[in-house]
Scaffold this active site. Structure first.
Site, PDB file in Angstrom:
ATOM      1  CE  LYS A  41      -3.842  -2.300   0.304  1.00  0.00           C
ATOM      2  NZ  LYS A  41      -4.775  -2.376  -0.860  1.00  0.00           N
ATOM      3  CG  ASP A  70      -3.808  -0.823  -4.313  1.00  0.00           C
ATOM      4  OD1 ASP A  70      -4.311   0.202  -4.798  1.00  0.00           O
ATOM      5  OD2 ASP A  70      -4.469  -1.798  -3.924  1.00  0.00           O
ATOM      6  CG  ASN A  72      -6.539   0.728  -1.785  1.00  0.00           C
ATOM      7  OD1 ASN A  72      -5.598   0.441  -1.058  1.00  0.00           O
ATOM      8  ND2 ASN A  72      -7.245  -0.200  -2.412  1.00  0.00           N
ATOM      9  CD  GLU A  96      -4.074  -2.412  -7.654  1.00  0.00           C
ATOM     10  OE1 GLU A  96      -5.146  -2.757  -7.118  1.00  0.00           O
ATOM     11  OE2 GLU A  96      -3.071  -3.160  -7.711  1.00  0.00           O
ATOM     12  CD  GLU A 122      -9.646  -2.341  -5.580  1.00  0.00           C
ATOM     13  OE1 GLU A 122     -10.327  -2.585  -4.560  1.00  0.00           O
ATOM     14  OE2 GLU A 122      -8.412  -2.368  -5.588  1.00  0.00           O
ATOM     15  CG  HIS A 179      -9.276  -6.297  -6.679  1.00  0.00           C
ATOM     16  ND1 HIS A 179     -10.369  -6.539  -5.876  1.00  0.00           N
ATOM     17  CD2 HIS A 179      -8.345  -5.709  -5.896  1.00  0.00           C
ATOM     18  CE1 HIS A 179     -10.108  -6.102  -4.656  1.00  0.00           C
ATOM     19  NE2 HIS A 179      -8.898  -5.593  -4.629  1.00  0.00           N
ATOM     20  CD  GLU A 198      -5.051  -8.373  -5.199  1.00  0.00           C
ATOM     21  OE1 GLU A 198      -4.523  -7.540  -4.441  1.00  0.00           O
ATOM     22  OE2 GLU A 198      -6.103  -8.153  -5.836  1.00  0.00           O
TER      23      GLU A 198
END
Length: 254
Positions: A41, A70, A72, A96, A122, A179, A198
């Site tokens: 993350k 990622d 998010n 991501e 996602e 995802h 994943e």
């Protein structure tokens, strides 16, 4: 149909009281289980700390191509561009969800200035949403990646139709990295010849992970051999799903 499927770990979580070195320890645990590629993350700490986390992760990986990050959908324009500039020199496997995937203008701007691969999907649920992204968001064929979550995209047929629709736009099946570390995603990657799957070892309870007899070897797992999705091989999930709609079992969703 793929005889084996490339899998990577979605991890690198922020933890209360955690330090950047924690990601290195987590990655080493996954490596001991057979995984070779990981995702961590970013965006939950200051940029300087996220860069230290990336450095710690890279210290136990062969090279930057084994690491993705990622966000998010965390960033607005200024912070997204700041992170893109800071991350670009690492040449990571992908960056991501830097922003809302429906912000086509910002997506296109990022694709114009960030040379390594971008990834998102996602939070997209239909073929038209993904087509809008690749047509209007500056997405680069054979470079950027699409990560729609199969259980959230109207089922297996709709997901396969999306893959075919993007192929007609010049996007190979290997552009897709679904995802969600679950048995449905794994079966689709194997059956449709997608780029990879994943994995979420040790998290999300009964809904995470693959069948109980899955073995990860050098970053790959053998394609499932059970009919259909193969839920029967995931004992905890299979037991839970058998209760859905069973006579005398209350509906837990109400």
């Amino acid at each position: 149909m793929q005889s084996k499927v490339s899998v990577y770990v979605g991890g690198g979580w922020y933890r209360p009281g955690g330090v950047p070195q924690d990601v290195a320890k987590e990655i080493q645990q996954h490596q001991a289980s057979g995984y070779t590629h990981v995702k961590i993350k970013v965006g939950g700490a200051a940029l300087s700390e996220d860069l230290r986390r990336i450095e710690c992760a890279l210290s136990v990986l062969p090279d930057s191509g084994h690491l993705a990050v990622d966000a998010n959908c965390k960033f607005q324009r200024e912070e997204a561009l700041e992170y893109a500039a800071a991350l670009a020199p690492y040449s990571l496997r992908w960056f991501e969800e830097p922003c809302d995937p429906n912000d086509y203008a910002l997506m296109a701007e990022l694709a114009d200035v960030y040379a390594p691969p971008l990834a998102t999907g996602e939070n997209l649920h239909s073929t038209q949403e993904v087509l809008n992204l690749v047509r209007l968001g500056g997405w680069r064929r054979r470079h950027d990646l699409v990560q729609v979550d199969p259980p959230h995209s109207y089922g297996l047929h709709a997901y396969a139709s999306m893959v075919l629709a993007l192929e007609r736009e010049g996007w190979p099946a290997t552009s897709h990295f679904p995802h969600g570390g679950n048995q449905m995603s794994l079966a689709l990657v194997a059956g449709l010849g997608l780029g990879g799957c994943e994995a979420y070892p040790g998290v999300f309870g009964s809904f995470g992970g693959f069948s109980d007899d899955t073995v990860v070897d050098a970053g790959y797992v053998h394609a499932p051999q059970r009919p259909g999705i193969g839920f029967e091989g995931h004992n905890a999930l299979y037991a839970l799903m058998k209760t859905v709609g069973a006579p005398g079992v209350p509906n837990q969703s109400t």
